[in-house]
Structures are given as C-alpha cells and as structure tokens.
Design a protein around this motif. Sequence first.
Motif, PDB file in Angstrom:
ATOM      1  N   ASP A   1       0.865  -1.188   0.000  1.00  0.00           N
ATOM      2  CA  ASP A   1       0.000   0.000   0.000  1.00  0.00           C
ATOM      3  C   ASP A   1       0.898   1.233   0.000  1.00  0.00           C
ATOM      4  OD1 ASP A   1      -2.067   1.778   0.193  1.00  0.00           O
ATOM      5  OD2 ASP A   1      -2.623   1.273   2.249  1.00  0.00           O
ATOM      6  N   PRO A   2       1.582   1.503  -1.118  1.00  0.00           N
ATOM      7  CA  PRO A   2       2.640   2.522  -1.132  1.00  0.00           C
ATOM      8  C   PRO A   2       2.157   3.951  -0.933  1.00  0.00           C
ATOM      9  CG  PRO A   2       2.192   1.739  -3.353  1.00  0.00           C
ATOM     10  CD  PRO A   2       1.430   0.844  -2.424  1.00  0.00           C
ATOM     11  N   TYR A   3       0.853   4.190  -1.055  1.00  0.00           N
ATOM     12  CA  TYR A   3       0.339   5.544  -0.847  1.00  0.00           C
ATOM     13  C   TYR A   3      -0.343   5.677   0.511  1.00  0.00           C
ATOM     14  CZ  TYR A   3       1.394   5.922  -5.798  1.00  0.00           C
ATOM     15  OH  TYR A   3       2.049   5.922  -7.007  1.00  0.00           O
ATOM     16  N   ASN A   4       0.049   4.848   1.432  1.00  0.00           N
ATOM     17  CA  ASN A   4      -0.481   4.878   2.786  1.00  0.00           C
ATOM     18  C   ASN A   4      -0.112   6.193   3.469  1.00  0.00           C
ATOM     19  OD1 ASN A   4      -0.407   4.460   5.771  1.00  0.00           O
ATOM     20  ND2 ASN A   4      -1.128   2.426   5.219  1.00  0.00           N
TER      21      ASN A   4
ATOM     22  N   THR B   1       7.546   3.982  -9.191  1.00  0.00           N
ATOM     23  CA  THR B   1       7.274   2.560  -9.379  1.00  0.00           C
ATOM     24  C   THR B   1       7.463   1.828  -8.052  1.00  0.00           C
ATOM     25  OG1 THR B   1       9.579   2.194 -10.073  1.00  0.00           O
ATOM     26  CG2 THR B   1       7.944   2.582 -11.791  1.00  0.00           C
ATOM     27  N   PHE B   2       6.590   0.868  -7.795  1.00  0.00           N
ATOM     28  CA  PHE B   2       6.634   0.089  -6.559  1.00  0.00           C
ATOM     29  C   PHE B   2       6.504  -1.386  -6.944  1.00  0.00           C
ATOM     30  CE2 PHE B   2       4.692   4.217  -5.638  1.00  0.00           C
ATOM     31  CZ  PHE B   2       5.531   4.688  -4.638  1.00  0.00           C
TER      32      PHE B   2
ATOM     33  N   THR C   1      -1.789   0.876  -7.530  1.00  0.00           N
ATOM     34  CA  THR C   1      -1.055   1.885  -8.283  1.00  0.00           C
ATOM     35  C   THR C   1      -1.648   2.198  -9.647  1.00  0.00           C
ATOM     36  OG1 THR C   1       0.398   0.187  -9.234  1.00  0.00           O
ATOM     37  CG2 THR C   1       1.101   1.200  -7.164  1.00  0.00           C
ATOM     38  N   THR C   2      -2.608   1.419 -10.097  1.00  0.00           N
ATOM     39  CA  THR C   2      -3.073   1.540 -11.478  1.00  0.00           C
ATOM     40  C   THR C   2      -3.696   2.887 -11.802  1.00  0.00           C
ATOM     41  OG1 THR C   2      -4.365   0.421 -13.197  1.00  0.00           O
ATOM     42  CG2 THR C   2      -5.375   0.583 -11.005  1.00  0.00           C
TER      43      THR C   2
END
Length: 674
Positions: free
Chosen positions: A135-138, A614-615, A623-624
């Motif tokens: 969840d990289p945009y946490n 990019t993650f 991320t889409t």
Amino acid sequence: MSAASSQLLGENRDAGVSAESQTNGLVAPSSLPSKGRWYTRKKGIALLSLVVVIVIFLAVFLPVFFILVKKKGGQHSSASTGGGGSGIGGSGLPNPSSPSGAITGGDGSTIKLANGTQFMYRNSFGGYWVQDPGDPYNNDARPNSWTPPLNTTWTWGTDRVYGVNLGGLFVLEPFITPQLFQRYPTAVDEWTLSQAMAADTANGGLGQLEDHYNTFITEEDIAQIAGAGLNFLRIPIAFWAIETWEGEPFLAKTSWTYFLRVLEWARKYGLRVCLDLHAVPGSQNGYNHSGRLSPVNFLAGNMGLANAQRTLYYLRILTEFISQPEYQNLVPVFGIVNEALVGLIGIDSITSFYLEAHDMIRNITGKGEGNGPFIAIHDGFQPLSTWTGFLQGSDRIMLDEHPYFSFGGVNTAPIGVIGDQGIAGGTWPRTDHRSSPPQSRANFGVTFAGEFAGTPNDCGLFVLGVNGVSSNPQCPEYNDWENYNTTMKAGIQNFITASFDAFGDWFFWTWKIGVSQAGRVETPLWSYSLGLQNGWIPQDPRVAFGMCASLGAGLEPFDGTFEPWQTGTTSSIPATSSVQFPWPPPAITGAQVPIDLLPTYTNTAPIITLPVATFTSAPSAATTNVDGWFNSQDTAGGATMVAGCPYPDEYFGVFSVVPTAPCTGPGSVATPPV
C-alpha cells in the motif's frame, strides 16, 4: 509583542501541558483518585474477569480490524499509534526496509536502507513512520504528537508549520554546495556549472549532478527532520526537472525521479510538502538560484511574455501531478514562482499572471477545500500594503514571505553577549523586523515565512555569490562555529527562537549545507542540521511559544480566524478583477515593442506527463490509477515555438531584428527573409 503573540495561529495543540511533558512528546496523565474500601473481594474478582474478557476481545479483534481496514477515497484510517512496530500488518506484505518486516515503528526502531546499511529512528515526540509495500500511498504516518497524521485534515490557523527547506538539492546554489562550484572556477550559477560539467567528461560530465541528487539528502536526513519536531518540507525544483529546450545546458528530466523518492520518504515519516517552483524560464529575479545570473526576462524584457507562457505550462504539468488523490494530502501547498522581482516586473503584470495561474489551476482541480493544493505566491520583497486585499474571493491563495535579516546592510551589534533583558543575544532576539507575517494573516490571509536563516548578517562562503565577499568585520567570529562559546550559541538560539515564535508558520533555509574543499561547513548559520547538532537550534521547536512576549516585543495578535474563501469555502473572484488584470497584461516592463509584437509560444506540442513512482511489491490495484495526470478533461497541447518565427535568447532577450508586425509563422510579415 503581547502575550497573544505566542498564539499567532491559534492555541497550541498541547496547551496546558507542562514543558517537561511537551519535551517528551507525551501528555502526563492526571493523578487518579485512590479507591475506597467499599470495594468487596467479589466485585474485585468480577472486575478482573471483565478486564480479561476485554483483553481477549482486543487481542482477537484489533489485528483483524487493522488488516482489513480499507482504502477509502485515497485516504487511510490510522492503524498505528507508534511504538516499536513489530510484525506484519496492513496489506500483509513484509517490509524489506525493516529488519523485522515491520510496516511501522517509532522511537528506537531500525530502518534498513537499500544499500544494506541501517540506522535507528530517533523520535522522542511520539512520531512514527509507516511503510507498507502493498500500500505505497499509505498516509498513516505522523511526525510528532502535535501534528495531524497525513490522513487527517491540516487546519490553517490552528496547526502550525515547523518546516525546513531542502535547498541546494534540485536547484543548486554556490553557498549550499560549495565543493561543486570550487571544482569549476568558471561556474557562478547552475547554467555555467552545467556547461563546465558537460565539458568534463573524464569526471562524469553532467552525471555528477545526478550523483548529487542521489547523495546530498538521504532517507536518514528525512527521518532526522521528523525526529527534530518538524512537520513540513519545502522542496525547490526547477523547470528543467520537466524538460529543457535546445541550447539550455541543464540536466533535463532527471531530478524528478529523485524528487519522487523524497516524496516517498516524506510520506513514510509523516511530513507534508510545499512544492516550490524555484527557477522558471528567463529568470524571474536574475539571481543564481533562478538558474542563471541574467537580466529578468520573466514578465519583463522582450522574452517576458513567452517565458511566462512557458512557465504557465509547467505549472499546469506540476498541478496535474500533485492533485492526484495519492498526492493531495502529501503536497498540500504549491509555491508557483519563487521570489519574482515584483518591483521590476510591476504589480499589475504579476497580478495578471497570478490570476491566470489561479484560474488555470482551479480549472484543473476544482474549487474549495480538498480540491488541489493551496497556491502560494511570494511577496516579491514588497511591503505588506502591496498585497492587502489581493484578489479577494480567490480559492486558497496564500502569501510566502522571506524575512531574512542577512541582507539589510552591515550591523555589528554583538550576538554573543547578554542583553538588557538578561538573556544571551544582545539586541538581536528583540529585533522588530519580524512583524509582517502576523499582520499579513489579518490583512491578506494565510501566510508563512518560506525562507529565513539563523544569521543576522551575510557572512559565509559564497553567500553573496561566487565572486561576492561580505564587508561585515564580524565574519571571522561568525564563521568559526567550531569554537562558539556557550554565550554565542545561546545568543544565536534566542535569535532563532524569537523568529520561530514571531513567524508562526515557518520554513528554515536550509536543512543542510555541504562542506567546502576545506572539509568544513563555511556557512554554518544557514544549516538547521548543523545547529541542531551543535546547540544553537533548539531540540524542540515548541520552546519558541511565548518568546516574543517574554521579551516585551509588540506584535499584532492573530485570532486564528481566516475569511472562509481563504481556506477553502467556495467563492469567486469578482469579474472586475479580470477586467482590471487581463491576460496577457497590456504591457511588459522593459520590452522594446508593444505586447502584440512580442514573441509568443503556441499550445500545439504534445503534452508532457510527469513519470510516476514505481513500486515493485505493490499489487496493481494499489497503483493503477496513478498516471501523473489528474484531470482527463485537460487536453490542450503543450507550449512550443511558432514554426518559422525568430526568438531572441530567452534570458537576455536581444532582438536581432526588431519586429514591426506579429509573427504567426512562415510567410508572416514579421518573419525575416532567409
């Protein structure tokens, strides 16, 4: 300053908490009343049984709740309150940046870097980091107990900005990175530095700049900023992060990748970001930090209109990126042009530009709270009266002031002495130059001090440019920071602390100064990190509360209440403003010809969309939707030259042939014969 001066932006979130408990970042619990003897043994057993049931319930329910908590509207519910942060949670993926796989941690937790090294996160203020690979945009992270987490609304007038700039990272300045300029004696700005580096292929050419982006500010720096009780970063970038045109020597499209990396570090540690466009085509001020020492050819000179058009295009690109839901809470402020010289450009021309930029940005984001960033404009070093009542009804425009003491002429009043009020600093802590920000909140609206330093003078290597030398006779004393005595350090700290209190919302310039070829920092009072390490910057910025009142300095108090439209209640600018300040403006200062004969660009180029981070571990569903462009209905082309039209140099603007008619392309009367 009255007692209310310590409440410039409303009450402290920890008002009423003791100084000791504030320093620890914790609120001490009240003493509990003792139990009476009427408690029976039976009731005690029943109470104990109830506690056991509750503990079992929490042990079973909470982990399930936190794992299943869902993303909603790009935001997250906070799943952590800090602490050591062991185990796996959130998306269920282990975190390779933690030796234990943890996705969150507080004071004393260990951070593992990509190169295999580790450091310990130190934060005594209740802050905690969050990094969930799935969840990289946490947005759950929080830098300290008095700052709302990223997933919680920031309230201007209540929450206070304690910030630092990352100066010299993506827009180079000689005094911040002196070694790079000492390596190339012909370099006086990033333009000439880039030319010299490009010619030096044996030592890496322009790739040396990418090495600088990669190493000058690290993740540990960002963690230390959060651990220092700060909560905001101001990050200057230049237009060449987006693109360069033919003849521009800057390293193009490279710093953006590293800017994205800093954004992810900021997110991890709960720091909000003010993105600042620091250098625009043609130079908005002629200073070295605009990219090139040159005449001003932004809204001034023969290329003033064309450069302004190109700048609007880059503002559009940046707005589209940071207005994406995944970045909206992380980057809530956008400084659109740094330190434009309004005295030269003219207030009417700059107002026309700001109105055009405002309308363009709000057409992308929509209006009102939650729709895109606040728009920060610099005061252009003009008096506050210039901006009083500026574009009333606009949507969330804020004023950025740079109240430096460094450049007001030579003042040899000592700072390393005890002043009349019995504290170190001489007369400096009580200097009344700091009155503008609180007055501006009442007369303009939301205001912050976007830059200031810890020095009362212009001493230090390259502070006045590569070829500039201060005339202040005290420079040897100020530059010898390794030998400051206790009184000198205390005096400087009192001077800085009084600035914190007076400004209310502030960004110190800057976090870090690089060493010179001599192997030492030669502009010490511009470095927050150096001052933090050596005792002339307070370990806790909140100690500033009440400093001005204790000195008896008078400032207008601010009650923390802004006009509704200044903070996001939907409104509109009166139509009379558009009539009074049309775009383009009726005339351009310093131009040789009327505005309808000046060079312009056309919006026919393919649109530039900035690359996204990019993650590799994140599922595509996380991320889409992040593609670098917020508003799909914004489809106009990008700025480019009109084919067949001549253009003078963008920075100097000298016509080879003075136009006598507009140039609209090949065959137009303004196109010179081949």
